[in-house]
Design a protein around this motif. Structure first.
Motif, PDB file in Angstrom:
ATOM      1  N   ASP A  24       0.830  -1.213   0.000  1.00  0.00           N
ATOM      2  CA  ASP A  24       0.000   0.000   0.000  1.00  0.00           C
ATOM      3  C   ASP A  24       0.860   1.257   0.000  1.00  0.00           C
ATOM      4  OD1 ASP A  24      -2.313  -1.485  -0.033  1.00  0.00           O
ATOM      5  OD2 ASP A  24      -2.614  -1.413   2.143  1.00  0.00           O
ATOM      6  N   GLN A  25       1.925   1.237   0.808  1.00  0.00           N
ATOM      7  CA  GLN A  25       2.826   2.382   0.842  1.00  0.00           C
ATOM      8  C   GLN A  25       3.490   2.602  -0.516  1.00  0.00           C
ATOM      9  OE1 GLN A  25       3.476   4.641   3.186  1.00  0.00           O
ATOM     10  NE2 GLN A  25       2.104   3.771   4.722  1.00  0.00           N
ATOM     11  N   GLU A  51       2.346   1.672  -3.451  1.00  0.00           N
ATOM     12  CA  GLU A  51       1.365   2.132  -4.427  1.00  0.00           C
ATOM     13  C   GLU A  51       1.078   3.621  -4.268  1.00  0.00           C
ATOM     14  OE1 GLU A  51      -2.065  -0.316  -4.062  1.00  0.00           O
ATOM     15  OE2 GLU A  51      -0.977  -2.153  -4.561  1.00  0.00           O
ATOM     16  N   ARG A  52       0.984   4.089  -3.022  1.00  0.00           N
ATOM     17  CA  ARG A  52       0.717   5.511  -2.813  1.00  0.00           C
ATOM     18  C   ARG A  52       1.881   6.361  -3.305  1.00  0.00           C
ATOM     19  NH1 ARG A  52      -2.123   3.810   1.921  1.00  0.00           N
ATOM     20  NH2 ARG A  52      -0.227   3.863   3.179  1.00  0.00           N
ATOM     21  N   ARG A  53       3.097   5.921  -3.010  1.00  0.00           N
ATOM     22  CA  ARG A  53       4.262   6.697  -3.448  1.00  0.00           C
ATOM     23  C   ARG A  53       4.433   6.655  -4.963  1.00  0.00           C
ATOM     24  NH1 ARG A  53       9.088   5.632   1.007  1.00  0.00           N
ATOM     25  NH2 ARG A  53       7.922   6.407   2.817  1.00  0.00           N
ATOM     26  N   SER A  80      -2.472   4.552  -6.046  1.00  0.00           N
ATOM     27  CA  SER A  80      -3.430   4.327  -4.967  1.00  0.00           C
ATOM     28  C   SER A  80      -4.866   4.327  -5.447  1.00  0.00           C
ATOM     29  CB  SER A  80      -3.264   5.384  -3.865  1.00  0.00           C
ATOM     30  OG  SER A  80      -3.441   6.691  -4.394  1.00  0.00           O
ATOM     31  N   ARG A  81      -5.119   4.912  -6.607  1.00  0.00           N
ATOM     32  CA  ARG A  81      -6.490   4.951  -7.087  1.00  0.00           C
ATOM     33  C   ARG A  81      -6.951   3.614  -7.637  1.00  0.00           C
ATOM     34  NH1 ARG A  81      -3.207   7.132 -10.878  1.00  0.00           N
ATOM     35  NH2 ARG A  81      -3.429   6.496 -13.043  1.00  0.00           N
TER      36      ARG A  81
END
Length: 223
Positions: free
Chosen positions: A209-210, A212-214, A218-219
């Protein structure tokens, strides 16, 4: 019960940690190899309508319609009949690759198919051949869609390593069974293994998750 499980884990921590190391190693090898197999198979299935695409389609259909345990047994017990013999650990890696590769192939094919047809038509109008079309136009656009699902496969692979217990690979489940057979405390032994699975998978999900956000993904939801 939890206190007893902790005491049991601590007493037999070497067994559990060896099982964890083997599970992570098998899953890591399986992920790397299945990425190669899956992405290649997905591209072939997306771009080929000939015999290569049909072969990949049969491979995906076999994997999706048979239990992974059957696949493990077929590789471990069936291949020696035709002269192919591997260690239990190598068999596990091959089984994980064979199974996960088919699902990654479908993920890759779906990501490529989701790109609007106009992108392909525009590239062909510019005179790009199919190799350049895939490498420069389609794959870069499909990556944000498929990457979360592919990274999520590693967590699934960790859980799938439990099936390697059936061919005597010392992974987390086999470690718990060995401890239970020695102490006759099966509930506590398996509770310890359950906690290990929960912790490892939760940590991996958090890291994914981290990432993907970076990376700006994240969408897209992971399956």
């Amino acid at each position: 019960m939890f206190t007893t499980a902790y005491d049991l884990f601590w007493q037999y921590r070497d067994v559990y940690l060896r099982g964890l190391a083997n599970a992570l190693t098998a899953a890591a090898f399986g992920l790397v190899l299945s990425l190669f197999v899956g992405v290649l198979a997905g591209v072939v299935r997306f771009s080929s309508r000939g015999i290569a695409g049909r072969i990949v389609g049969i491979y995906v259909s076999i994997v999706r319609n048979t239990p992974m345990l059957v696949q493990v047994y077929f590789i471990y017990f069936g291949l020696p009949a035709i002269g192919i013999t591997m260690s239990a650990f190598a068999t596990g890696v091959v089984a994980l690759t064979f199974n996960s590769g088919a699902y990654i192939a479908e993920i890759a094919r779906g990501g490529l198919a989701a790109i609007p047809q106009g992108q392909t038509e525009a590239a062909m109008a510019l005179g790009l051949n199919q190799r350049v079309l895939l490498a420069r136009v389609l794959v870069p656009q499909a990556a944000p869609t498929v990457l979360p699902a592919i990274t999520g496969q590693f967590v699934q692979l960790i859980k799938d390593t439990s099936l390697l217990y059936t061919i005597a690979v010392l992974e987390i489940t086999k470690a718990a069974d060995d401890v239970g057979n020695e102490t006759y405390q099966f509930l506590e032994a398996y509770l310890a293994s359950c906690v290990i699975y929960v912790v490892i998978c939760a940590v991996l999900n958090l890291l994914v998750d981290q990432y993907e956000r970076r990376a700006g993904f994240s969408r897209h939801r992971r399956v």
